[in-house]
Write a protein that holds these residues in place. Structure first.
Motif, mmCIF file in Angstrom:
data_model
loop_
_atom_site.group_PDB
_atom_site.id
_atom_site.type_symbol
_atom_site.label_atom_id
_atom_site.label_comp_id
_atom_site.label_asym_id
_atom_site.label_seq_id
_atom_site.Cartn_x
_atom_site.Cartn_y
_atom_site.Cartn_z
ATOM 1 N N ARG A 241 18.612 9.058 30.172
ATOM 2 C CA ARG A 241 17.459 8.493 30.882
ATOM 3 C C ARG A 241 16.422 9.573 31.176
ATOM 4 O O ARG A 241 15.227 9.376 30.944
ATOM 5 C CB ARG A 241 17.896 7.854 32.198
ATOM 6 C CG ARG A 241 16.726 7.287 33.002
ATOM 7 C CD ARG A 241 17.147 6.730 34.336
ATOM 8 N NE ARG A 241 18.120 5.651 34.171
ATOM 9 C CZ ARG A 241 19.368 5.712 34.617
ATOM 10 N NH1 ARG A 241 19.802 6.804 35.258
ATOM 11 N NH2 ARG A 241 20.188 4.697 34.428
ATOM 12 N N GLU A 242 16.871 10.749 31.632
ATOM 13 C CA GLU A 242 15.939 11.842 31.920
ATOM 14 C C GLU A 242 15.158 12.222 30.666
ATOM 15 O O GLU A 242 13.948 12.455 30.711
ATOM 16 C CB GLU A 242 16.701 13.064 32.455
ATOM 17 C CG GLU A 242 17.139 12.943 33.907
ATOM 18 C CD GLU A 242 18.290 13.901 34.246
ATOM 19 O OE1 GLU A 242 18.970 13.691 35.261
ATOM 20 O OE2 GLU A 242 18.518 14.854 33.440
ATOM 21 N N ALA A 243 15.853 12.242 29.515
ATOM 22 C CA ALA A 243 15.189 12.620 28.259
ATOM 23 C C ALA A 243 14.148 11.584 27.870
ATOM 24 O O ALA A 243 12.995 11.930 27.557
ATOM 25 C CB ALA A 243 16.234 12.771 27.146
ATOM 26 N N ILE A 244 14.522 10.300 27.934
ATOM 27 C CA ILE A 244 13.565 9.263 27.541
ATOM 28 C C ILE A 244 12.394 9.220 28.523
ATOM 29 O O ILE A 244 11.230 9.074 28.124
ATOM 30 C CB ILE A 244 14.251 7.879 27.434
ATOM 31 C CG1 ILE A 244 15.367 7.893 26.371
ATOM 32 C CG2 ILE A 244 13.239 6.779 27.126
ATOM 33 C CD1 ILE A 244 14.918 8.186 24.962
ATOM 34 N N ASN A 245 12.672 9.398 29.828
ATOM 35 C CA ASN A 245 11.583 9.440 30.810
ATOM 36 C C ASN A 245 10.651 10.613 30.536
ATOM 37 O O ASN A 245 9.420 10.474 30.554
ATOM 38 C CB ASN A 245 12.142 9.537 32.235
ATOM 39 C CG ASN A 245 12.678 8.204 32.749
ATOM 40 O OD1 ASN A 245 12.326 7.137 32.220
ATOM 41 N ND2 ASN A 245 13.543 8.247 33.749
ATOM 42 N N PHE A 246 11.215 11.782 30.240
ATOM 43 C CA PHE A 246 10.403 12.979 29.974
ATOM 44 C C PHE A 246 9.515 12.740 28.748
ATOM 45 O O PHE A 246 8.305 13.003 28.761
ATOM 46 C CB PHE A 246 11.332 14.170 29.737
ATOM 47 C CG PHE A 246 10.613 15.490 29.563
ATOM 48 C CD1 PHE A 246 10.182 15.909 28.309
ATOM 49 C CD2 PHE A 246 10.374 16.309 30.655
ATOM 50 C CE1 PHE A 246 9.509 17.123 28.147
ATOM 51 C CE2 PHE A 246 9.720 17.533 30.505
ATOM 52 C CZ PHE A 246 9.278 17.929 29.243
ATOM 53 N N LEU A 247 10.113 12.191 27.691
ATOM 54 C CA LEU A 247 9.371 11.986 26.436
ATOM 55 C C LEU A 247 8.352 10.858 26.565
ATOM 56 O O LEU A 247 7.265 10.912 25.959
ATOM 57 C CB LEU A 247 10.352 11.734 25.292
ATOM 58 C CG LEU A 247 11.231 12.941 24.966
ATOM 59 C CD1 LEU A 247 12.434 12.526 24.116
ATOM 60 C CD2 LEU A 247 10.416 14.033 24.254
ATOM 61 N N SER A 248 8.663 9.864 27.382
ATOM 62 C CA SER A 248 7.670 8.796 27.649
ATOM 63 C C SER A 248 6.459 9.405 28.347
ATOM 64 O O SER A 248 5.310 9.133 27.995
ATOM 65 C CB SER A 248 8.268 7.708 28.548
ATOM 66 O OG SER A 248 9.406 7.126 27.960
ATOM 67 N N ALA A 249 6.726 10.275 29.307
ATOM 68 C CA ALA A 249 5.632 10.933 30.040
ATOM 69 C C ALA A 249 4.839 11.842 29.099
ATOM 70 O O ALA A 249 3.601 11.920 29.186
ATOM 71 C CB ALA A 249 6.198 11.735 31.206
ATOM 72 N N TYR A 250 5.550 12.494 28.151
ATOM 73 C CA TYR A 250 4.857 13.357 27.181
ATOM 74 C C TYR A 250 3.876 12.531 26.346
ATOM 75 O O TYR A 250 2.718 12.880 26.162
ATOM 76 C CB TYR A 250 5.874 14.051 26.279
ATOM 77 C CG TYR A 250 5.245 14.858 25.157
ATOM 78 C CD1 TYR A 250 5.334 14.434 23.834
ATOM 79 C CD2 TYR A 250 4.530 16.031 25.430
ATOM 80 C CE1 TYR A 250 4.744 15.158 22.812
ATOM 81 C CE2 TYR A 250 3.930 16.762 24.412
ATOM 82 C CZ TYR A 250 4.043 16.314 23.097
ATOM 83 O OH TYR A 250 3.434 17.027 22.080
ATOM 84 N N VAL A 251 4.360 11.384 25.834
ATOM 85 C CA VAL A 251 3.526 10.504 25.000
ATOM 86 C C VAL A 251 2.311 10.027 25.794
ATOM 87 O O VAL A 251 1.183 10.040 25.302
ATOM 88 C CB VAL A 251 4.366 9.304 24.479
ATOM 89 C CG1 VAL A 251 3.484 8.191 23.951
ATOM 90 C CG2 VAL A 251 5.331 9.784 23.402
ATOM 91 N N ARG A 252 2.511 9.667 27.053
ATOM 92 C CA ARG A 252 1.391 9.196 27.894
ATOM 93 C C ARG A 252 0.415 10.334 28.161
ATOM 94 O O ARG A 252 -0.801 10.171 28.066
ATOM 95 C CB ARG A 252 1.941 8.628 29.210
ATOM 96 C CG ARG A 252 2.760 7.352 29.025
ATOM 97 C CD ARG A 252 3.600 7.028 30.258
ATOM 98 N NE ARG A 252 2.760 6.800 31.440
ATOM 99 C CZ ARG A 252 2.208 5.616 31.742
ATOM 100 N NH1 ARG A 252 2.389 4.592 30.929
ATOM 101 N NH2 ARG A 252 1.472 5.469 32.828
ATOM 102 N N ASP A 253 0.982 11.525 28.419
ATOM 103 C CA ASP A 253 0.140 12.695 28.700
ATOM 104 C C ASP A 253 -0.708 13.083 27.479
ATOM 105 O O ASP A 253 -1.857 13.496 27.599
ATOM 106 C CB ASP A 253 1.048 13.861 29.113
ATOM 107 C CG ASP A 253 0.281 15.012 29.733
ATOM 108 O OD1 ASP A 253 -0.815 14.757 30.289
ATOM 109 O OD2 ASP A 253 0.753 16.166 29.647
ATOM 110 N N GLN A 254 -0.105 12.910 26.292
ATOM 111 C CA GLN A 254 -0.825 13.232 25.052
ATOM 112 C C GLN A 254 -1.812 12.116 24.665
ATOM 113 O O GLN A 254 -2.611 12.265 23.758
ATOM 114 C CB GLN A 254 0.186 13.404 23.907
ATOM 115 C CG GLN A 254 1.114 14.608 24.062
ATOM 116 C CD GLN A 254 0.371 15.919 23.872
ATOM 117 O OE1 GLN A 254 0.062 16.619 24.841
ATOM 118 N NE2 GLN A 254 0.059 16.247 22.638
ATOM 119 N N GLY A 255 -1.677 10.966 25.322
ATOM 120 C CA GLY A 255 -2.557 9.838 24.979
ATOM 121 C C GLY A 255 -2.216 9.220 23.638
ATOM 122 O O GLY A 255 -3.061 8.611 22.960
#
Ligand code: DIG
Ligand code: MN
Ligand code: MN
Length: 387
Positions: A159-173
């Protein structure tokens, strides 16, 4: 020809599928490796619409940044030349020995960190090639012995990994959605999040569940002895069918990744009928490979067979929907005389009181014949081509 693939059918194959060189746990490779450019040309030749990839299907894990850029440049040229698109990308988090104990759920924190780094770079690559769906298949996220990992801790780590990567994708737009792909076992003795149902339950616990769906694979639900249509229907009904891996599988075997439509004709029919009836608009991705006995011409036969079987079953589904006798029987079976209409719908105290006071002829309900034998026989005869 009636069963020739067209771009609007959205048939895709991974580089690793028609690029499979036939190695198995008991045998050496039987086919020469094809370059990503050669694979793109082969897929264009057989009529595919798109090509998907793991990062290392295209860029070797030890490539320098300069080599990476050249490889990507050449592949983009091949996409331009063939007209193929790249709807989906994913990360290889299962081949390199570093991932032998998993990636996001590995006991070694350095492996978990490396897996995140590798996935962010692979996401960048996928987006650069135009992917809008990103698949996570946790092939090594599991155990041979539950002495080795705490199951709740592994769930938290994933869950931490998917949350981190979801945030990365959002941060990158990035315009990217995640599709989690379950499998019950192989190559690990047991893999976490073994089925579509388990993944759907997990998605609801994420920070951004709206950007995460599932990528059900036919062989994987079959390995678990489950009904693939029911898994896909539940994902669809929950608005979570973000991608799908089509292939085939004989029950009780290792993951065979067989040509779509080559084994379970009836379940393949109901799956295709469902996707067409509900207007599924995503890729029809074949995650499968040719028999080890095949040469490159046999690999093309494999790819053509996947697409032809889908189109043949799509035509059968249209015939089913237009078959007067079948449709009349379905109407008869599902007929509702409205007698219980006042009991149907959301709860109210009046509705509950009326329903509790109602009388039912239980004997008559039990005596009813449903004519399912006739309906299924008509279905089988349609599939066998005698109606
Ligand atoms: C196995 O079924 C997995 C890998 O082939 C890939 O990561 C994913 C995408 O289709 N399916
Ligand atoms: Mn598989
Ligand atoms: Mn798959």
């Amino acid at each position: 020809m009636m069963y020739d693939p067209k771009p609007e059918h959205k048939f895709t194959f991974g580089l690793w599928t028609v690029g499979n060189i036939g190695r198995d746990p008991f045998g050496e490779p039987v086919r020469a490796a094809l370059s990503p450019v050669e694979i793109a040309r082969l897929l264009a030749e057989v009529g595919a619409w798109g090509v998907n990839l793991h990062d290392n299907d295209l860029v070797p894990i030890d490539a320098t940044p300069a080599e990476r850029d050249r490889i990507v440049h050449d592949f983009k040229a091949a996409l331009e030349e063939t007209g193929l698109v790249v709807p989906m990308a994913t990360t290889n988090l299962f081949s390199d020995p570093a991932f032998k104990d998993g990636a996001f759920t590995a006991n070694d924190a350095r492996v978990r960190a490396y897996a995140l780094q590798k996935t962010m770079r692979a996401i960048d690559l996928g987006v650069e090639l135009g992917a809008t769906t990103y698949v996570f298949w946790g092939g090594r996220e599991g155990v041979e012995s539950d002495a080795t990992k705490s199951a709740p801790d592994s769930i938290k780590r994933f869950r931490e990994a998917i949350n981190f990567l979801s945030a990365y994708v959002r941060d990158q737009g990035y315009d990217l959605r995640f599709a989690l792909e379950p499998k019950p076992n192989e190559p690990r003795g047991d893999i976490y999040f073994a089925t579509v149902g388990a993944m759907l339950g997990f998605i609801s616990t994420l920070d951004h569940p709206e950007m995460v769906g599932v990528n059900p694979e036919m062989a994987h639900e079959h390995m678990a002895g489950l009904n693939f249509l029911h898994a896909v229907a539940q994902a669809w009904e929950a608005g979570k069918l973000f991608h799908i891996d089509l292939n085939d599988q004989v029950l009780g075997r290792y993951d065979q990744d067989l040509r779509f439509g080559s084994q379970n004709i009836k379940s393949a029919f109901f799956l295709v009928k469902f996707l067409e009836d509900v207007g599924y608009n995503g890729s029809r991705h074949f995650d499968a490979h040719a028999y080890r006995t095949e040469d490159v011409e046999g690999v093309k036969d494999f790819a053509r067979g996947c697409m032809r079987n889908y189109l043949i079953l799509k035509e059968k589904a249209a015939r089913y929907n237009a078959d007067a006798e079948i449709q009349a029987l379905l109407a008869e079976i599902t007929a509702d005389d409205g007698a219980t209409a006042s009991y149907q719908g959301p709860y109210s105290r009046e509705r509950a009181a009326a329903l509790k006071a109602a009388s039912f002829d239980r004997a008559a309900l039990g005596a009813r014949g449903y004519a399912y034998e006739r309906l299924d026989q008509l279905t089988v005869e349609l599939l066998l081509g005698v109606r």
